[in-house]
Scaffold this motif. Structure first.
Motif, PDB file in Angstrom:
ATOM      1  N   CYS A   1     105.749  -0.802  62.203  1.00 37.57           N
ATOM      2  CA  CYS A   1     105.180  -2.298  61.809  1.00 37.57           C
ATOM      3  C   CYS A   1     106.415  -3.104  62.643  1.00 37.57           C
ATOM      4  O   CYS A   1     107.403  -2.649  62.959  1.00 37.57           O
ATOM      5  N   PRO A   2     105.945  -4.364  62.859  1.00 32.40           N
ATOM      6  CA  PRO A   2     106.843  -5.370  63.783  1.00 32.40           C
ATOM      7  C   PRO A   2     107.924  -5.447  62.872  1.00 32.40           C
ATOM      8  O   PRO A   2     108.587  -5.515  61.913  1.00 32.40           O
ATOM      9  N   VAL A   3     109.044  -5.798  64.110  1.00 30.22           N
ATOM     10  CA  VAL A   3     110.457  -6.145  63.621  1.00 30.22           C
ATOM     11  C   VAL A   3     110.644  -7.369  62.482  1.00 30.22           C
ATOM     12  O   VAL A   3     111.180  -7.493  61.936  1.00 30.22           O
ATOM     13  N   GLY A   4     109.554  -8.497  62.935  1.00 28.16           N
ATOM     14  CA  GLY A   4     109.527  -9.596  62.258  1.00 28.16           C
ATOM     15  C   GLY A   4     109.143  -9.156  60.462  1.00 28.16           C
ATOM     16  O   GLY A   4     109.734  -9.797  59.681  1.00 28.16           O
ATOM     17  N   THR A   5     108.379  -8.407  60.572  1.00 23.22           N
ATOM     18  CA  THR A   5     107.934  -7.702  59.199  1.00 23.22           C
ATOM     19  C   THR A   5     109.185  -7.070  58.321  1.00 23.22           C
ATOM     20  O   THR A   5     109.474  -7.409  57.406  1.00 23.22           O
ATOM     21  N   ILE A   6     109.951  -6.541  59.300  1.00 22.35           N
ATOM     22  CA  ILE A   6     111.264  -5.770  58.727  1.00 22.35           C
ATOM     23  C   ILE A   6     112.211  -6.886  58.224  1.00 22.35           C
ATOM     24  O   ILE A   6     112.948  -6.484  57.042  1.00 22.35           O
ATOM     25  N   ARG A   7     112.524  -7.723  59.094  1.00 25.82           N
ATOM     26  CA  ARG A   7     113.296  -8.956  58.851  1.00 25.82           C
ATOM     27  C   ARG A   7     112.748  -9.497  57.636  1.00 25.82           C
ATOM     28  O   ARG A   7     113.566  -9.788  56.256  1.00 25.82           O
ATOM     29  N   SER A   8     111.581  -9.844  57.153  1.00 22.71           N
ATOM     30  CA  SER A   8     110.804 -10.403  56.125  1.00 22.71           C
ATOM     31  C   SER A   8     110.911  -9.773  54.996  1.00 22.71           C
ATOM     32  O   SER A   8     111.376 -10.099  53.819  1.00 22.71           O
ATOM     33  N   ARG A   9     110.814  -8.235  55.040  1.00 19.45           N
ATOM     34  CA  ARG A   9     110.784  -7.364  53.816  1.00 19.45           C
ATOM     35  C   ARG A   9     112.489  -7.363  53.495  1.00 19.45           C
ATOM     36  O   ARG A   9     112.809  -7.323  52.379  1.00 19.45           O
ATOM     37  N   LEU A  10     113.517  -7.108  54.414  1.00 19.67           N
ATOM     38  CA  LEU A  10     114.799  -7.394  53.927  1.00 19.67           C
ATOM     39  C   LEU A  10     115.365  -8.572  53.079  1.00 19.67           C
ATOM     40  O   LEU A  10     115.826  -8.552  52.330  1.00 19.67           O
ATOM     41  N   PHE A  11     114.666  -9.799  53.747  1.00 21.48           N
ATOM     42  CA  PHE A  11     115.172 -10.913  53.109  1.00 21.48           C
ATOM     43  C   PHE A  11     114.451 -11.059  51.909  1.00 21.48           C
ATOM     44  O   PHE A  11     115.101 -11.441  50.934  1.00 21.48           O
ATOM     45  N   ASN A  12     113.091 -10.686  51.470  1.00 25.71           N
ATOM     46  CA  ASN A  12     112.690 -10.537  50.206  1.00 25.71           C
ATOM     47  C   ASN A  12     113.484  -9.559  49.129  1.00 25.71           C
ATOM     48  O   ASN A  12     113.583  -9.951  48.050  1.00 25.71           O
ATOM     49  N   ALA A  13     113.973  -8.514  49.816  1.00 30.29           N
ATOM     50  CA  ALA A  13     114.516  -7.478  49.082  1.00 30.29           C
ATOM     51  C   ALA A  13     115.900  -8.019  48.513  1.00 30.29           C
ATOM     52  O   ALA A  13     116.224  -7.949  47.433  1.00 30.29           O
ATOM     53  N   ARG A  14     116.464  -8.601  49.479  1.00 30.15           N
ATOM     54  CA  ARG A  14     117.874  -9.268  48.987  1.00 30.15           C
ATOM     55  C   ARG A  14     117.735 -10.202  48.032  1.00 30.15           C
ATOM     56  O   ARG A  14     118.651 -10.428  47.242  1.00 30.15           O
ATOM     57  N   LYS A  15     116.647 -11.031  48.216  1.00 28.72           N
ATOM     58  CA  LYS A  15     116.272 -12.124  47.366  1.00 28.72           C
ATOM     59  C   LYS A  15     116.164 -11.687  45.831  1.00 28.72           C
ATOM     60  O   LYS A  15     116.737 -11.997  45.057  1.00 28.72           O
ATOM     61  N   GLU A  16     115.199 -10.644  45.772  1.00 28.82           N
ATOM     62  CA  GLU A  16     115.218  -9.989  44.465  1.00 28.82           C
ATOM     63  C   GLU A  16     116.423  -9.343  43.971  1.00 28.82           C
ATOM     64  O   GLU A  16     116.601  -9.449  42.807  1.00 28.82           O
TER      65      GLU A  16
END
Length: 93
Positions: free
Chosen positions: A69-84
């Protein structure tokens, strides 16, 4: 995530509040178990990227290739994981 554990462990190792070494170890164990449980409770797509990035030291690009999957998707998932995780682990901060 690693910064959170570092800060918590560092404050325990300083012996704040007159705690003994045994109490400090219990506190470290509690912090570790709390973080592991919080990671385990994440949605699978967040859990896999946080583990790959924070624990397996994989780069965004490596994770992107592995998950196809795109790098942008990875960054987004990391952001959301850290937020949770920050909400779940607020008590440790």
């Amino acid at each position: 995530l690693s910064i959170l554990l570092y800060r918590y462990n560092d404050s325990l190792s300083m012996g704040f509040c007159g705690k003994t070494n045994r109490d400090n170890q219990k506190g470290k164990d509690y912090a570790y178990n709390t973080v592991i449980n919080a990671i385990d409770a994440l949605k699978p797509k967040f859990k896999e990227v946080i583990i790959m990035y924070e624990m397996q030291d994989m780069s965004y690009e490596e994770i992107s290739e592995k998950l196809k999957c795109p790098v942008g998707t990875i960054r987004s998932r990391l952001f959301n994981a850290r937020k949770e995780l920050s909400v779940t682990l607020q008590e440790l901060i």
